[in-house]
Write a protein that holds these residues in place. Structure first.
Motif, PDB file in Angstrom:
ATOM      1  N   THR A  48       0.820  -1.164   0.069  1.00  0.00           N
ATOM      2  CA  THR A  48       0.006  -0.197   0.088  1.00  0.00           C
ATOM      3  C   THR A  48       1.071   1.216  -0.120  1.00  0.00           C
ATOM      4  OG1 THR A  48      -1.828  -1.127   1.062  1.00  0.00           O
ATOM      5  CG2 THR A  48      -1.842   1.238   1.107  1.00  0.00           C
ATOM      6  N   LEU A  49       1.910   1.062   0.908  1.00  0.00           N
ATOM      7  CA  LEU A  49       2.633   2.226   0.863  1.00  0.00           C
ATOM      8  C   LEU A  49       3.708   2.476  -0.299  1.00  0.00           C
ATOM      9  CD1 LEU A  49       4.113   2.187   4.549  1.00  0.00           C
ATOM     10  CD2 LEU A  49       2.701   3.772   3.466  1.00  0.00           C
ATOM     11  N   THR A  50       3.910   1.369  -1.084  1.00  0.00           N
ATOM     12  CA  THR A  50       4.646   1.602  -2.372  1.00  0.00           C
ATOM     13  C   THR A  50       3.603   2.119  -3.384  1.00  0.00           C
ATOM     14  OG1 THR A  50       6.048  -0.577  -1.834  1.00  0.00           O
ATOM     15  CG2 THR A  50       5.889   0.368  -4.133  1.00  0.00           C
ATOM     16  N   GLU A  51       2.456   1.528  -3.447  1.00  0.00           N
ATOM     17  CA  GLU A  51       1.511   2.216  -4.516  1.00  0.00           C
ATOM     18  C   GLU A  51       1.393   3.816  -4.068  1.00  0.00           C
ATOM     19  OE1 GLU A  51      -2.104  -0.123  -4.359  1.00  0.00           O
ATOM     20  OE2 GLU A  51      -0.936  -1.942  -4.844  1.00  0.00           O
ATOM     21  N   LEU A  52       1.244   4.128  -2.689  1.00  0.00           N
ATOM     22  CA  LEU A  52       1.096   5.406  -2.580  1.00  0.00           C
ATOM     23  C   LEU A  52       2.256   6.241  -2.881  1.00  0.00           C
ATOM     24  CD1 LEU A  52      -0.811   7.627  -1.114  1.00  0.00           C
ATOM     25  CD2 LEU A  52       0.213   6.971   1.036  1.00  0.00           C
ATOM     26  N   THR A  53       3.274   5.834  -2.864  1.00  0.00           N
ATOM     27  CA  THR A  53       4.436   6.735  -3.321  1.00  0.00           C
ATOM     28  C   THR A  53       4.495   6.771  -4.699  1.00  0.00           C
ATOM     29  OG1 THR A  53       5.839   5.741  -1.297  1.00  0.00           O
ATOM     30  CG2 THR A  53       7.024   6.477  -3.342  1.00  0.00           C
ATOM     31  N   GLN A  54       4.186   5.789  -5.388  1.00  0.00           N
ATOM     32  CA  GLN A  54       4.252   5.913  -6.869  1.00  0.00           C
ATOM     33  C   GLN A  54       3.059   6.861  -7.351  1.00  0.00           C
ATOM     34  OE1 GLN A  54       3.577   1.697  -7.929  1.00  0.00           O
ATOM     35  NE2 GLN A  54       5.661   1.039  -8.017  1.00  0.00           N
ATOM     36  N   THR A  55       2.000   6.663  -6.755  1.00  0.00           N
ATOM     37  CA  THR A  55       0.832   7.676  -7.063  1.00  0.00           C
ATOM     38  C   THR A  55       1.319   9.294  -6.921  1.00  0.00           C
ATOM     39  OG1 THR A  55      -0.886   6.159  -6.436  1.00  0.00           O
ATOM     40  CG2 THR A  55      -1.635   8.514  -6.560  1.00  0.00           C
ATOM     41  N   MET A  56       1.908   9.433  -5.626  1.00  0.00           N
ATOM     42  CA  MET A  56       2.345  10.706  -5.341  1.00  0.00           C
ATOM     43  C   MET A  56       3.617  11.216  -6.097  1.00  0.00           C
ATOM     44  SD  MET A  56       0.262  11.875  -2.728  1.00  0.00           S
ATOM     45  CE  MET A  56       1.532  13.236  -2.113  1.00  0.00           C
ATOM     46  N   SER A  57       4.394  10.498  -6.548  1.00  0.00           N
ATOM     47  CA  SER A  57       5.415  10.767  -7.438  1.00  0.00           C
ATOM     48  C   SER A  57       4.619  11.322  -9.016  1.00  0.00           C
ATOM     49  CB  SER A  57       6.363   9.491  -7.957  1.00  0.00           C
ATOM     50  OG  SER A  57       7.473   9.931  -8.664  1.00  0.00           O
ATOM     51  N   SER A  58       3.658  10.505  -9.437  1.00  0.00           N
ATOM     52  CA  SER A  58       3.134  10.748 -10.584  1.00  0.00           C
ATOM     53  C   SER A  58       2.408  12.098 -10.621  1.00  0.00           C
ATOM     54  CB  SER A  58       2.041   9.786 -10.851  1.00  0.00           C
ATOM     55  OG  SER A  58       2.737   8.413 -11.189  1.00  0.00           O
ATOM     56  N   LEU A  59       1.706  12.138  -9.340  1.00  0.00           N
ATOM     57  CA  LEU A  59       0.953  13.674  -9.366  1.00  0.00           C
ATOM     58  C   LEU A  59       2.003  14.666  -9.122  1.00  0.00           C
ATOM     59  CD1 LEU A  59      -1.762  14.992  -8.679  1.00  0.00           C
ATOM     60  CD2 LEU A  59      -1.455  14.609  -6.317  1.00  0.00           C
ATOM     61  N   GLN A  60       3.069  14.469  -8.554  1.00  0.00           N
ATOM     62  CA  GLN A  60       4.209  15.630  -8.433  1.00  0.00           C
ATOM     63  C   GLN A  60       4.635  15.923  -9.858  1.00  0.00           C
ATOM     64  OE1 GLN A  60       7.780  14.494  -6.128  1.00  0.00           O
ATOM     65  NE2 GLN A  60       8.436  16.622  -5.992  1.00  0.00           N
ATOM     66  N   GLN A  61       4.963  14.762 -10.489  1.00  0.00           N
ATOM     67  CA  GLN A  61       5.300  15.176 -11.981  1.00  0.00           C
ATOM     68  C   GLN A  61       4.250  15.756 -12.981  1.00  0.00           C
ATOM     69  OE1 GLN A  61       6.258  11.008 -13.232  1.00  0.00           O
ATOM     70  NE2 GLN A  61       8.495  11.283 -13.044  1.00  0.00           N
ATOM     71  N   LEU A  62       3.296  15.518 -12.753  1.00  0.00           N
ATOM     72  CA  LEU A  62       2.053  16.232 -13.401  1.00  0.00           C
ATOM     73  C   LEU A  62       2.021  17.800 -13.174  1.00  0.00           C
ATOM     74  CD1 LEU A  62      -0.896  13.690 -13.250  1.00  0.00           C
ATOM     75  CD2 LEU A  62       0.476  14.419 -15.257  1.00  0.00           C
ATOM     76  N   THR A  63       2.098  18.034 -11.643  1.00  0.00           N
ATOM     77  CA  THR A  63       2.154  19.332 -11.199  1.00  0.00           C
ATOM     78  C   THR A  63       3.207  20.230 -11.854  1.00  0.00           C
ATOM     79  OG1 THR A  63       0.818  18.377  -9.106  1.00  0.00           O
ATOM     80  CG2 THR A  63       1.974  20.672  -9.153  1.00  0.00           C
ATOM     81  N   GLN A  64       4.256  19.375 -11.871  1.00  0.00           N
ATOM     82  CA  GLN A  64       5.632  20.208 -12.223  1.00  0.00           C
ATOM     83  C   GLN A  64       5.511  20.407 -13.771  1.00  0.00           C
ATOM     84  OE1 GLN A  64       9.139  17.687 -11.982  1.00  0.00           O
ATOM     85  NE2 GLN A  64      10.480  19.411 -12.508  1.00  0.00           N
ATOM     86  N   LEU A  65       5.221  19.412 -14.533  1.00  0.00           N
ATOM     87  CA  LEU A  65       4.699  19.562 -16.005  1.00  0.00           C
ATOM     88  C   LEU A  65       3.569  20.773 -16.290  1.00  0.00           C
ATOM     89  CD1 LEU A  65       5.588  18.872 -18.790  1.00  0.00           C
ATOM     90  CD2 LEU A  65       4.040  17.055 -18.617  1.00  0.00           C
ATOM     91  N   SER A  66       2.709  20.707 -15.409  1.00  0.00           N
ATOM     92  CA  SER A  66       1.956  22.054 -15.624  1.00  0.00           C
ATOM     93  C   SER A  66       2.455  23.253 -15.286  1.00  0.00           C
ATOM     94  CB  SER A  66       0.394  21.551 -14.458  1.00  0.00           C
ATOM     95  OG  SER A  66      -0.162  22.820 -14.545  1.00  0.00           O
ATOM     96  N   ASP A  67       3.272  23.410 -14.129  1.00  0.00           N
ATOM     97  CA  ASP A  67       3.949  24.845 -13.990  1.00  0.00           C
ATOM     98  C   ASP A  67       4.869  24.954 -15.264  1.00  0.00           C
ATOM     99  OD1 ASP A  67       2.941  24.705 -11.476  1.00  0.00           O
ATOM    100  OD2 ASP A  67       4.509  23.798 -10.267  1.00  0.00           O
ATOM    101  N   GLU A  68       5.607  24.006 -15.679  1.00  0.00           N
ATOM    102  CA  GLU A  68       6.611  24.188 -16.838  1.00  0.00           C
ATOM    103  C   GLU A  68       5.850  24.608 -17.968  1.00  0.00           C
ATOM    104  OE1 GLU A  68       8.235  20.336 -16.545  1.00  0.00           O
ATOM    105  OE2 GLU A  68       9.629  20.934 -14.916  1.00  0.00           O
TER     106      GLU A  68
END
Length: 119
Positions: A48-68
């Motif tokens: 569960t923690l691994t899946e949550l970490t992967q989801t958070m990483s994906s969300l962070q990448q999407l946010t960063q791409l939106s900022d860029e």
């Protein structure tokens, strides 16, 4: 003998290890079932923690791409690999082999870390 990264152990491999552990335990001194259940619960928690970490990483990448994306059409100054300063308009953003964003300025790609000024 090669070492095994515990983060790479799948739930199937974990269950196989647990079954093997049960098969080869001493029948005169069997292990407590609660130990097996605790191990299973820990494995479930880890998944569960691994899946949550992967989801958070994906969300962070999407946010960063939106900022860029907001940099598109902006005049910027970047530092080239030879140390010179290049000024131009960000025409696009692409991801390099490592998944890191690159700003395309005057047809050339520069890492986001090379950005020194925005106008």
């Amino acid at each position: 003998m090669s070492s095994v990264d515990p983060t790479q152990l799948s739930s199937t491999a974990f269950l196989q290890l647990m079954v093997a552990q049960m098969q080869y335990q001493d029948p005169l001194q069997p292990q407590d079932n609660s130990q097996f259940l605790a191990q299973l619960a820990q494995m479930s928690e880890l998944e569960t923690l691994t899946e949550l970490t992967q989801t958070m990483s994906s969300l962070q990448q999407l946010t960063q791409l939106s900022d860029e994306r907001q940099l598109l059409g902006t005049t910027v100054s970047v530092t080239a690999s030879d140390g010179s300063t290049v000024t131009g308009t960000v025409s696009s953003i692409r991801m390099d082999q490592n998944g890191d964003p690159q700003l395309i300025v005057n047809g050339q790609g520069y890492p986001l870390s090379a950005l020194t000024e925005m106008e």
